[in-house]
Each structure stands twice: as C-alpha cells, then as structure tokens.
Motif scaffolding. Structure first.
Motif, PDB file in Angstrom:
ATOM      1  N   PHE A  14      26.517   8.332 -29.884  1.00  0.00           N
ATOM      2  CA  PHE A  14      26.928   9.220 -30.975  1.00  0.00           C
ATOM      3  C   PHE A  14      27.560  10.465 -30.376  1.00  0.00           C
ATOM      4  O   PHE A  14      26.979  11.110 -29.500  1.00  0.00           O
ATOM      5  CB  PHE A  14      25.708   9.605 -31.818  1.00  0.00           C
ATOM      6  N   ALA A  15      28.762  10.799 -30.841  1.00  0.00           N
ATOM      7  CA  ALA A  15      29.437  12.015 -30.385  1.00  0.00           C
ATOM      8  C   ALA A  15      30.097  12.687 -31.574  1.00  0.00           C
ATOM      9  O   ALA A  15      30.705  12.022 -32.424  1.00  0.00           O
ATOM     10  CB  ALA A  15      30.486  11.689 -29.322  1.00  0.00           C
ATOM     11  N   THR A  16      29.971  14.000 -31.632  1.00  0.00           N
ATOM     12  CA  THR A  16      30.605  14.745 -32.709  1.00  0.00           C
ATOM     13  C   THR A  16      30.918  16.153 -32.228  1.00  0.00           C
ATOM     14  O   THR A  16      30.470  16.579 -31.158  1.00  0.00           O
ATOM     15  CB  THR A  16      29.701  14.778 -33.955  1.00  0.00           C
ATOM     16  N   ASP A  21      19.856  16.392 -33.591  1.00  0.00           N
ATOM     17  CA  ASP A  21      19.154  16.045 -34.828  1.00  0.00           C
ATOM     18  C   ASP A  21      18.728  14.581 -34.811  1.00  0.00           C
ATOM     19  O   ASP A  21      17.608  14.230 -35.209  1.00  0.00           O
ATOM     20  CB  ASP A  21      20.057  16.277 -36.043  1.00  0.00           C
ATOM     21  N   ILE A  22      19.643  13.728 -34.367  1.00  0.00           N
ATOM     22  CA  ILE A  22      19.348  12.297 -34.334  1.00  0.00           C
ATOM     23  C   ILE A  22      18.304  11.991 -33.268  1.00  0.00           C
ATOM     24  O   ILE A  22      17.377  11.197 -33.491  1.00  0.00           O
ATOM     25  CB  ILE A  22      20.642  11.500 -34.095  1.00  0.00           C
ATOM     26  N   ALA A  23      18.431  12.626 -32.116  1.00  0.00           N
ATOM     27  CA  ALA A  23      17.450  12.408 -31.046  1.00  0.00           C
ATOM     28  C   ALA A  23      16.041  12.728 -31.532  1.00  0.00           C
ATOM     29  O   ALA A  23      15.078  12.025 -31.202  1.00  0.00           O
ATOM     30  CB  ALA A  23      17.808  13.251 -29.830  1.00  0.00           C
ATOM     31  N   VAL A  66      21.163  10.364 -22.669  1.00  0.00           N
ATOM     32  CA  VAL A  66      21.954  11.598 -22.719  1.00  0.00           C
ATOM     33  C   VAL A  66      21.701  12.260 -24.063  1.00  0.00           C
ATOM     34  O   VAL A  66      21.744  11.602 -25.103  1.00  0.00           O
ATOM     35  CB  VAL A  66      23.469  11.315 -22.563  1.00  0.00           C
ATOM     36  N   ASP A  67      21.434  13.555 -24.040  1.00  0.00           N
ATOM     37  CA  ASP A  67      21.353  14.369 -25.256  1.00  0.00           C
ATOM     38  C   ASP A  67      21.793  15.765 -24.856  1.00  0.00           C
ATOM     39  O   ASP A  67      21.001  16.553 -24.343  1.00  0.00           O
ATOM     40  CB  ASP A  67      19.932  14.372 -25.820  1.00  0.00           C
ATOM     41  N   GLU A  68      23.080  16.055 -25.050  1.00  0.00           N
ATOM     42  CA  GLU A  68      23.593  17.309 -24.520  1.00  0.00           C
ATOM     43  C   GLU A  68      24.808  17.793 -25.301  1.00  0.00           C
ATOM     44  O   GLU A  68      25.442  17.037 -26.043  1.00  0.00           O
ATOM     45  CB  GLU A  68      23.979  17.147 -23.050  1.00  0.00           C
ATOM     46  N   HIS A 122      37.117  23.768 -32.285  1.00  0.00           N
ATOM     47  CA  HIS A 122      36.081  23.025 -31.573  1.00  0.00           C
ATOM     48  C   HIS A 122      36.344  23.057 -30.065  1.00  0.00           C
ATOM     49  O   HIS A 122      37.398  22.636 -29.602  1.00  0.00           O
ATOM     50  CB  HIS A 122      36.043  21.574 -32.053  1.00  0.00           C
ATOM     51  N   THR A 123      35.376  23.547 -29.318  1.00  0.00           N
ATOM     52  CA  THR A 123      35.505  23.598 -27.863  1.00  0.00           C
ATOM     53  C   THR A 123      34.471  22.726 -27.158  1.00  0.00           C
ATOM     54  O   THR A 123      34.617  22.446 -25.972  1.00  0.00           O
ATOM     55  CB  THR A 123      35.352  25.039 -27.353  1.00  0.00           C
ATOM     56  N   HIS A 124      33.420  22.315 -27.887  1.00  0.00           N
ATOM     57  CA  HIS A 124      32.353  21.520 -27.296  1.00  0.00           C
ATOM     58  C   HIS A 124      32.003  20.348 -28.219  1.00  0.00           C
ATOM     59  O   HIS A 124      32.246  20.393 -29.426  1.00  0.00           O
ATOM     60  CB  HIS A 124      31.101  22.367 -27.060  1.00  0.00           C
ATOM     61  N   ASP A 125      31.441  19.322 -27.618  1.00  0.00           N
ATOM     62  CA  ASP A 125      30.926  18.170 -28.355  1.00  0.00           C
ATOM     63  C   ASP A 125      29.428  18.055 -28.128  1.00  0.00           C
ATOM     64  O   ASP A 125      28.905  18.496 -27.096  1.00  0.00           O
ATOM     65  CB  ASP A 125      31.585  16.869 -27.876  1.00  0.00           C
ATOM     66  N   THR A 126      28.741  17.451 -29.080  1.00  0.00           N
ATOM     67  CA  THR A 126      27.356  17.058 -28.859  1.00  0.00           C
ATOM     68  C   THR A 126      27.330  15.545 -28.701  1.00  0.00           C
ATOM     69  O   THR A 126      27.999  14.821 -29.443  1.00  0.00           O
ATOM     70  CB  THR A 126      26.429  17.497 -30.007  1.00  0.00           C
ATOM     71  N   VAL A 127      26.588  15.076 -27.703  1.00  0.00           N
ATOM     72  CA  VAL A 127      26.611  13.660 -27.326  1.00  0.00           C
ATOM     73  C   VAL A 127      25.180  13.145 -27.201  1.00  0.00           C
ATOM     74  O   VAL A 127      24.332  13.779 -26.565  1.00  0.00           O
ATOM     75  CB  VAL A 127      27.353  13.455 -25.984  1.00  0.00           C
ATOM     76  N   LEU A 128      24.943  11.997 -27.811  1.00  0.00           N
ATOM     77  CA  LEU A 128      23.659  11.304 -27.682  1.00  0.00           C
ATOM     78  C   LEU A 128      23.919   9.866 -27.260  1.00  0.00           C
ATOM     79  O   LEU A 128      24.715   9.164 -27.890  1.00  0.00           O
ATOM     80  CB  LEU A 128      22.897  11.310 -29.010  1.00  0.00           C
TER      81      LEU A 128
END
Length: 203
Positions: free
Chosen positions: A136-138, A162-164, A175-177, A191-197
C-alpha cells in the motif's frame, strides 16, 4: 457500482490523451521486484502501467478500475500480454474481491476512504492469500488542512500507518514508513512524501 464516481473518473481520463507517465510506480518496483510471481490484484489500475510491469515479470494480474476509459487504454497498451492480465471494471469499495485469492494485493495512490467498521479495507486485506503480500502506498497527507470547497478532508483517507495498526498481530510488517517521493509531485499538488506499507499475511 457508484456510477457518478465512474463517470467522474471517465471524464478525467477523457480530458487528456494520457494522464500518467506509462511507467510503473517506483514503490512497486522497489518493493515487489524480489517477490515470487503468482496471482496479483492491482487496485485502481488506471492506464495499466503497474499491471503490465507485473505481467512482464511473470505475474497473473487482475487489474481493476471504475473507469472504462482507463481500462480501454490499459488493454490497448498491453495487447501482447492479454493472456496475463484480466482488465475488470469494478468498484472495490462496494464489492470486495475474492477472499484469499491473491499473492499480492497492490494499492498505489488509490483514494481509500475510512468507513465505519473498515469494510472496504477489510475486503482488500481478506483478498491476500496466506503467505501473500499487501503493498500500500499513498501520498503523505500529514499537515494538510481540510478543504471544504473541494470536499477534501485528509483525515477521511487511510495512511499506511493506519492500516498497519489495524492488521492482526500475526501479519509481518516488512515496511511501514514515510519516505520522500522519488518523482516530482503531481501537477497542482504539494506532495513531497509518500507513506508505504508492505506486510505479509501469515501462512
């Protein structure tokens, strides 16, 4: 299916000959390159770059979107891989995918709204096969304020953490970062950053 949502996405795709770059998302390339091929679900596949990248690496892909226009473009781009990708129009917020059917459930920049009971999210989690992977990436929405004029509330959508926090403890969180975007922000955004799970379901 929410026909108004499908129509609005069709209108967005119809407004340009090509909306996205045609390259797979860097998060997918970085996180999925080492996974053994199997059955994959591409949620909100758009014009198909991620699904085609997976198919070329040996995956059998079910690529889902609400937009017929996007799916037509994706199918045309992947003609040589027709036997490895099933392009499907569906609203996965309303009707969950088959449970336990996919070795990879890939969700990239799909606006996944928070719902009471987390029904749509639970449907995607349940679709991951035993031993399979959720990716998951957003966009990182931290610090963004609600914009009532646009009908946008950053708190209304899931972020990776949230999902983690909702996963059963038996899942392995690989990965959760939050990480800097490897590409420029989409036009009209900051948007400059992504959240990745990336998480693995237990066998």
């Amino acid at each position: 299916m929410d026909t108004s949502s499908a129509q609005s996405w069709d209108a967005m795709y119809d407004s340009r000959e090509q909306v996205f770059s045609g390259a797979p998302n860097p998060v997918l390339v970085g996180e999925a390159s080492g996974l053994p091929p199997g059955q994959a679900l591409d949620v909100g596949c758009g014009e198909g770059a991620d699904a085609l990248w997976l198919a070329r690496r040996g995956w059998l892909v079910t690529a889902v979107d609400v937009s017929r226009t996007a799916l037509r473009r994706a199918a045309a781009a992947g003609g040589a891989l027709a036997g490895r990708v099933c392009w499907a129009q569906a609203d996965l917020l309303a009707a969950p995918p088959p449970a336990g059917a996919f070795d990879l459930v890939s969700v990239h920049y799909f606006p996944l709204p928070v719902r009471p009971g987390h029904g749509p999210l639970r449907g995607l989690l349940d679709a991951v096969a035993p031993g399979g992977t959720l990716l998951f990436a957003t966009h990182d929405l931290t610090g963004l304020s609600p914009d009532p004029e646009r009908g946008f509330d950053p708190g209304a959508y899931y972020q990776a953490h949230d999902i983690a926090a909702l996963l059963d403890p038996a899942w392995e969180i690989v990965v959760d970062e939050t990480r800097p975007r490897p590409a420029p922000a989409p036009a009209g955004t900051r948007h400059t950053h992504d959240t990745v799970l990336r998480a693995r379901r237990p066998d």
